[in-house]
Design an enzyme around this catalytic site. Structure first.
Site, PDB file in Angstrom:
ATOM      1  N   ASP A  50       0.817  -1.211   0.000  1.00 41.82           N
ATOM      2  CA  ASP A  50       0.000   0.000   0.000  1.00 41.82           C
ATOM      3  C   ASP A  50       0.854   1.265   0.000  1.00 41.82           C
ATOM      4  O   ASP A  50       0.479   2.279  -0.587  1.00 41.82           O
ATOM      5  CB  ASP A  50      -0.921   0.004   1.220  1.00 41.82           C
ATOM      6  CG  ASP A  50      -2.090  -0.959   1.065  1.00 41.82           C
ATOM      7  OD1 ASP A  50      -2.244  -1.530  -0.033  1.00 41.82           O
ATOM      8  OD2 ASP A  50      -2.839  -1.136   2.037  1.00 41.82           O
ATOM      9  N   LEU A  56      -6.729   4.127  12.231  1.00 41.62           N
ATOM     10  CA  LEU A  56      -7.322   2.898  12.768  1.00 41.62           C
ATOM     11  C   LEU A  56      -6.532   2.390  13.969  1.00 41.62           C
ATOM     12  O   LEU A  56      -7.106   1.957  14.972  1.00 41.62           O
ATOM     13  CB  LEU A  56      -7.379   1.834  11.675  1.00 41.62           C
ATOM     14  CG  LEU A  56      -7.976   0.477  12.060  1.00 41.62           C
ATOM     15  CD1 LEU A  56      -9.429   0.620  12.471  1.00 41.62           C
ATOM     16  CD2 LEU A  56      -7.847  -0.517  10.912  1.00 41.62           C
TER      17      LEU A  56
END
Length: 289
Positions: free
Chosen positions: A73, A189
């Site tokens: 990512d 998160l």
């Protein structure tokens, strides 16, 4: 069918060289011209017959109409430096570990290459976040998040925040994260922030180790401007835009807002956001199910 494909990776090992050589050969069979990231081409000693790119201008000049990333990512996030507002779609091939954005495996991309090149895929348009340029010269955009944090001190910082010129809160702690829906599965998160689906039109404001226990992550509309002013025992604080770190004086107020463009991320037709979440976070894998 696409005619010019950019190849971007941050890896430099032999296995990557062999894999990319095979991939470029498959592009060539389909009469697709490959343009390779110059640092990767030099490090892996690709033949000089290949064209290379270093900047957004290079991509436009060479007529690139699809951008392949090979890595995790982080590689996709860094590709924003080149893609910016060009609207060139990005294909993430996952050669790393955890991949929320890199949707194709190394094997899948060969099987689905024809579909990708002719556009028989899904395109997810991802919001980009921007720092309105304060003092200094830096790339002001981020795909995941912008983080305000302390610098060279173990003491807390205070972050005075406003939302469209209206007082919001004063955050005491190690800092603050403003994330896009894409970034809601990243740093935010891990600091207790909520997960947003990519089509949400929101930002998440997540405090980092807040001193006040009643301070919690906040979801706000991405149509607002967020203003922050930092107080610290040292004369500077840090802000990170994805993985890029800069330092600002504490008298520098920053403004964060949604950028005027989005990143186009190509994904397989069979995969959606909730499938990815279930796979990566192991939802439904509890033995009681």
């Amino acid at each position: 069918m696409k005619k010019v494909a950019a190849i971007y990776t941050q890896k430099k090992d032999l296995n990557t060289f062999l894999y990319l050589s095979k991939f470029i050969s498959e592009l060539d069979k389909r009469k697709v011209r490959a343009v390779i990231y110059s640092a990767a081409a030099e490090a892996m000693e690709f033949s000089h017959q290949f064209e290379t790119f270093e900047t957004k201008t290079d991509l436009l000049d060479k007529g690139v109409d699809i951008f392949f990333t090979f890595g995790g990512d982080g590689t996709i996030v860094n590709s924003l430096l080149f893609i910016e507002d060009t609207e060139i779609p990005v294909v993430g091939v996952n050669t790393g570990r955890l991949g929320f954005l890199a949707s194709f495996t190394k094997e899948e991309i060969f099987k689905q290459l024809d579909e990708v090149l002719r556009g028989d895929i899904n395109i997810s348009k991802r919001s980009v976040i921007e720092v309105v340029q304060p003092k200094g010269d830096f790339f002001p955009y981020a795909l995941n998040d912008i983080t305000i944090s302390r610098r060279e001190t173990t003491s807390m910082i205070t972050v005075d925040s406003q939302l469209d010129d209206e007082f919001l809160n004063i955050f005491w702690g190690d800092g603050l994260i403003v994330s896009t829906p894409t970034g809601s599965t990243a740093y935010s998160l891990s600091c207790g922030g909520p997960i947003l689906s990519p089509d949400n039109k929101n930002f998440v404001v997540t405090p980092i180790a807040p001193h006040n226990l009643n301070v919690r992550p906040l979801v706000v509309s991405d149509s607002v401007e967020l203003k922050f002013k930092v107080s610290s025992r040292v004369p500077q604080y840090s802000i990170s835009l994805d993985s890029r770190l800069i330092h600002l004086d504490t008298d520098t107020e920053i403004v964060i807002r949604k950028a005027s463009f989005k990143m186009k991320l190509i994904q397989p037709k069979h995969l959606n956001f909730y499938d990815t979440i279930r796979q990566k976070l192991l939802w439904g894998k509890d033995k009681r199910n």
